[in-house]
Design an enzyme around this catalytic site. Structure first.
Site, PDB file in Angstrom:
ATOM      1  N   HIS A  48       3.073  36.764 -41.123  1.00 13.48           N
ATOM      2  CA  HIS A  48       3.080  35.985 -42.354  1.00 13.48           C
ATOM      3  C   HIS A  48       1.868  35.054 -42.495  1.00 13.48           C
ATOM      4  CE1 HIS A  48       6.962  37.423 -43.518  1.00 13.48           C
ATOM      5  NE2 HIS A  48       7.575  36.928 -42.455  1.00 13.48           N
ATOM      6  N   ARG A  73       2.679  36.768 -32.879  1.00 12.80           N
ATOM      7  CA  ARG A  73       3.775  37.426 -33.590  1.00 12.80           C
ATOM      8  C   ARG A  73       3.142  38.611 -34.308  1.00 12.80           C
ATOM      9  NH1 ARG A  73       8.254  35.307 -37.908  1.00 12.80           N
ATOM     10  NH2 ARG A  73       6.464  34.589 -39.104  1.00 12.80           N
ATOM     11  N   GLU A 138      16.717  38.532 -35.919  1.00  9.68           N
ATOM     12  CA  GLU A 138      16.689  38.049 -37.305  1.00  9.68           C
ATOM     13  C   GLU A 138      17.332  39.064 -38.253  1.00  9.68           C
ATOM     14  OE1 GLU A 138      12.616  37.394 -38.327  1.00  9.68           O
ATOM     15  OE2 GLU A 138      11.953  39.351 -37.609  1.00  9.68           O
ATOM     16  N   ASP A 164      15.228  34.577 -41.936  1.00 13.07           N
ATOM     17  CA  ASP A 164      15.599  35.971 -42.177  1.00 13.07           C
ATOM     18  C   ASP A 164      17.018  36.257 -41.715  1.00 13.07           C
ATOM     19  OD1 ASP A 164      13.313  36.947 -43.463  1.00 13.07           O
ATOM     20  OD2 ASP A 164      12.244  37.143 -41.568  1.00 13.07           O
TER      21      ASP A 164
END
Length: 248
Positions: A48, A73, A138, A164
Site C-alpha cells: 500500500h 510487506r 486478515e 482488512d
C-alpha cells in the site's frame, strides 16, 4: 547497537517484544531516518505504500547501516512478489492475504531454497539465506484455520491486519470496534499459547503498547505517512492559533 534478523528471531522466541516502524514513503533517506530512531526493524510497505522494488537495495542498505532490520510487506502472496524483495536486500517478509495453513506453507516455500522450498537462486545484494517469514492474518479463512497456520513449520510469526480482518468479518464502524478488539486479543492469546510471535498493525505508540501488554512481540508503533501528516497538522494548527505580535 545494530541488530540482525537472527536477533529478532531469538528475542521473539524468548517472548521479548521488538519495536518497529512502518514505512510507506519513498526514498532511502526515509528508511534511514526511521532506523535512526532506534527501531529494531523497519517495515517497507510495497503493498500500500508509495515505494517500489527498484529502490529496495538502497532502502534496505540504509536501514541496515543505521542499525535496524529491513523487513518488507510484499505486494502479494504470489511467488515472485515474495521472493524478489529477499533478492533485493530484505531480511524478512510480511506476506498479506494468506488464506489458510496450506497457503502459509506455500509462502514458506517461497522463502526457502531447495530442498526445503522452491525459492529461486538469484540474490543480488545483502539479504540472508534464512529470512524471517511472517504471514498476515486478515481474512476470515485464515482466522478459521489459525491453529493450523500457527503450526506450520517455517512460519516465524503472524501479523494481524485489523482493517482488512474487520472488513472480512463485518466488524466495521465504531459500534463494532469493541467486538473486533476482542478478536484481536484472542489471536494474540492463541499465538502466545502456540509459542508463535504475533503482532498487530497499530496506528500509534499507545495502541501498540496495548497490544504488547497482551503479549504481542512484533510491535509496530506507527507509520511514517500518517505520523508526518499528523505532526505537520499539529504544528500548523499551533502556528495559526498563535496571537499576532504586538505592534510598536
Amino acid at each position: 547497537m545494530a541488530i540482525s534478523e537472527m536477533d529478532l528471531r531469538r528475542r521473539w522466541s524468548e517472548g521479548q517484544p521488538c519495536h518497529g516502524l512502518w514505512s510507506m514513503l519513498p526514498g532511502a533517506v526515509t528508511g534511514e531516518i526511521l532506523a535512526r530512531t532506534g527501531a529494531d526493524f523497519v517495515v517497507v510497505d510495497l503493498q500500500h505504500g508509495a515505494r517500489s522494488e527498484a529502490e529496495l537495495p538502497g532502502v534496505a542498505a540504509a536501514i541496515t547501516a543505521a542499525g535496524s532490520v529491513p523487513l518488507v510487506r510484499t505486494r502479494s502472496a504470489l511467488f515472485p512478489d515474495v521472493g524478489r524483495p529477499l533478492d533485493l536486500g530484505a531480511r524478512g517478509v510480511i506476506v498479506p492475504n494468506v488464506r489458510d495453513a496450506e497457503h502459509a506453507r506455500e509462502v514458506v516455500a517461497c522463502c526457502r531454497y531447495a530442498p526445503g522450498g522452491g525459492r529461486s537462486i538469484g540474490r543480488l545484494v545483502g539479504g540472508t539465506e534464512g529470512p524471517l517469514t511472517i504471514v498476515m492474518v486478515e481474512t476470515a479463512t485464515a482466522l478459521e484455520d489459525l491453529d493450523a497456520v500457527l503450526a506450520v513449520d517455517g512460519v516465524d510469526g503472524v501479523f494481524v491486519g485489523p482493517g482488512d480482518l474487520g472488513l472480512a468479518l463485518g466488524l466495521t464502524g465504531a459500534d463494532r470496534r469493541a467486538e473486533l478488539r476482542g478478536v484481536l486479543s484472542s489471536i494474540i492469546v492463541r499465538a502466545g499459547a502456540a509459542g508463535v510471535p504475533v503482532g498487530v498493525y497499530a496506528r500509534s505508540g499507545e495502541e501498540a503498547a496495548g497490544y504488547a501488554a497482551e503479549g504481542a512481540t512484533i510491535v509496530t508503533a506507527g507509520a511514517d505517512a500518517a505520523t508526518l501528516g499528523e505532526a505537520m497538522a499539529r504544528h500548523l494548527g499551533v502556528a495559526r492559533d498563535r496571537p499576532e505580535p504586538e505592534r510598536s
